[in-house]
Design a protein around this motif. Structure first.
Motif, short mmCIF file in Angstrom:
data_model
loop_
_atom_site.label_atom_id
_atom_site.label_comp_id
_atom_site.label_asym_id
_atom_site.label_seq_id
_atom_site.Cartn_x
_atom_site.Cartn_y
_atom_site.Cartn_z
N GLY A 81 0.80 -1.22 0.00
CA GLY A 81 0.00 0.00 0.00
C GLY A 81 0.83 1.26 0.00
N ARG A 82 2.05 1.19 0.54
CA ARG A 82 2.91 2.37 0.53
C ARG A 82 3.27 2.77 -0.89
NH1 ARG A 82 5.50 3.72 5.34
NH2 ARG A 82 4.11 3.17 7.06
N VAL A 83 3.56 1.80 -1.74
CA VAL A 83 3.88 2.09 -3.13
C VAL A 83 2.68 2.71 -3.84
CG1 VAL A 83 4.62 1.11 -5.33
CG2 VAL A 83 5.61 0.26 -3.20
N VAL A 84 1.49 2.19 -3.54
CA VAL A 84 0.28 2.73 -4.15
C VAL A 84 0.04 4.16 -3.71
CG1 VAL A 84 -2.22 2.44 -4.35
CG2 VAL A 84 -0.73 0.43 -4.36
N VAL A 85 0.26 4.43 -2.42
CA VAL A 85 0.05 5.78 -1.91
C VAL A 85 1.01 6.76 -2.57
CG1 VAL A 85 0.29 7.22 0.15
CG2 VAL A 85 -0.93 5.05 0.29
N ARG A 86 2.26 6.36 -2.71
CA ARG A 86 3.24 7.24 -3.34
C ARG A 86 2.90 7.47 -4.81
NH1 ARG A 86 7.95 8.06 -0.43
NH2 ARG A 86 8.08 6.89 1.52
N SER A 87 2.42 6.43 -5.48
CA SER A 87 2.02 6.60 -6.87
C SER A 87 0.84 7.56 -6.98
CB SER A 87 1.66 5.25 -7.48
OG SER A 87 2.77 4.37 -7.46
N THR A 88 -0.07 7.49 -6.01
CA THR A 88 -1.20 8.43 -5.99
C THR A 88 -0.71 9.85 -5.76
OG1 THR A 88 -2.63 6.67 -5.13
CG2 THR A 88 -3.41 8.94 -4.91
N GLN A 89 0.27 10.01 -4.90
CA GLN A 89 0.86 11.34 -4.69
C GLN A 89 1.46 11.88 -5.97
OE1 GLN A 89 3.67 10.83 -1.52
NE2 GLN A 89 2.12 10.73 0.07
N ASN A 90 2.11 11.00 -6.74
CA ASN A 90 2.69 11.43 -8.00
C ASN A 90 1.60 11.88 -8.98
OD1 ASN A 90 5.28 11.87 -8.82
ND2 ASN A 90 5.76 9.74 -9.26
N ASP A 91 0.50 11.15 -9.01
CA ASP A 91 -0.62 11.53 -9.88
C ASP A 91 -1.20 12.88 -9.46
OD1 ASP A 91 -0.26 9.16 -11.23
OD2 ASP A 91 -1.84 8.10 -10.13
N ASN A 92 -1.29 13.12 -8.16
CA ASN A 92 -1.80 14.40 -7.67
C ASN A 92 -0.86 15.55 -8.04
OD1 ASN A 92 -4.02 13.09 -6.55
ND2 ASN A 92 -3.06 12.91 -4.53
N LEU A 93 0.44 15.30 -7.94
CA LEU A 93 1.40 16.33 -8.34
C LEU A 93 1.30 16.62 -9.83
CD1 LEU A 93 4.56 15.23 -6.28
CD2 LEU A 93 3.03 17.15 -5.81
#
Length: 327
Positions: free
Chosen positions: A30-42
């Motif tokens: 889930g940590r990898v997914v959260v970071r990928s979501t952060q990248n999408d938000n950026l």
């Protein structure tokens, strides 16, 4: 402790809390997914900022007000078939950037253990033991899914299935060029019915908008930090995936077990027969707490060394003898 000692079964004595937290992050997908979501938000923030500044032309003027909405002067441009701010230029992409296709390498040379990422027609496609670009580059897919724009990681290999668009000089910042190409209709320059491709001859016909230097400098100051953070997230995700790939085989062969949600235990596959005790088949286990607790090593009998120490510290109780058993 060294990786070879751990893989061959030596006992794991202690780990630092930082290492424990890193291992816990590697096990949590889930940590990898959260970071990928952060990248999408950026990326969404960058897209919104670019839209306000260079599609609606409501960038802050000298008074801090939206340029076009506040009555900024606009002029008609025949190439773009729209109005643009006065003083801005429309030129060919090759006037301010070098466009080229690097050398292609065979996919059989890729290996996940190699240190450098490889980019091709579909973006990231593998890893190689060499790189042909020191810095991060803006690339465009010219084979397969043509017209897709990517930003590579530093020290990467770009194959001939992608075109590199490298800004020449400081007239066109890389951050602006990246977002400019992502918002361009590159599909209009793709040819071929069966095998679609984007050729350099067609791409070089693309007209681009060059804002004033002051606007570009202000826009770059906002976007450079965000794009750097995106690349850092990609790098962190890669490290977490490498740790995950290292731990999964250990979990599968029994060298590591997850006791509960906050503890990871490594079972040391040492030989008890060499210690002269062939009857014991359960290896000792080292428990790694992730919640900031103290280190405890669980023995083969299921009790921790801390439990044994606490038992020794208790005061001895008096033994009561029944009167009937007295001589």
């Amino acid at each position: 402790m060294h990786l070879r000692r751990l893989m061959r079964g030596d006992s794991v004595k202690r780990y630092s809390m930082a290492s424990n937290c890193t291992l816990h992050c590697a096990l949590s997908a889930g940590r990898v997914v959260v970071r990928s979501t952060q990248n999408d938000n950026l990326q969404a923030i960058l897209q919104t900022l670019y839209g306000y500044w260079f599609l609606q032309f409501d960038f802050p003027d000298e008074n801090g007000r939206p340029y076009r909405s506040s009555g900024g002067r606009m002029v008609w441009n025949d190439q773009l078939k729209r109005e643009i701010p006065a003083g801005w230029l429309v030129v060919s992409i090759t006037d301010h950037a070098d466009v080229y296709q690097p050398k292609t390498i065979r996919s059989r040379l890729f290996d996940d253990s190699h240190p450098f990422p490889v980019y091709g027609g579909g973006g990231y496609i593998g890893r190689f033991n060499q790189f042909n670009h020191q810095e991060s580059e803006v690339i465009i897919s010219c084979r397969g899914d043509c017209g897709r724009v990517y930003l590579t990681m530093p020290e990467s290999w770009v194959t001939g299935n992608a075109m590199v668009v490298h800004p020449r000089g400081d007239c066109l910042p890389k951050e602006y060029l990246y977002l400019l190409l992502k918002n361009s209709n590159l599909e209009h320059y793709v040819t071929g019915s069966v095998q679609k491709q984007l050729t350099r001859q067609n791409f070089e016909l693309l007209p681009i908008l060059v804002p004033s230097r002051d606007v570009l400098e202000r826009f770059t100051s906002f976007t450079k930090i965000t794009i750097s953070r995106q690349l850092e997230i990609v790098r962190e995700n890669r490290k977490l995936q490498e740790l995950r790939d290292w731990l999964l085989p250990m979990l599968m062969n029994g060298q590591a077990t997850v006791a509960n949600s906050d503890k990871l235990s490594f079972a040391a596959r040492c030989s008890h027969r060499r210690r002269g005790n062939p009857s014991r088949e359960q290896p000792p286990t080292c428990v790694l707490p992730f919640d900031g607790g103290r280190h405890e090593a669980t023995t083969h009998r299921g009790r921790s060394t801390g439990h044994a120490q606490r038992a020794r510290q208790r005061p001895a109780q008096a033994t009561r003898i029944h009167p009937a058993s007295r001589d």
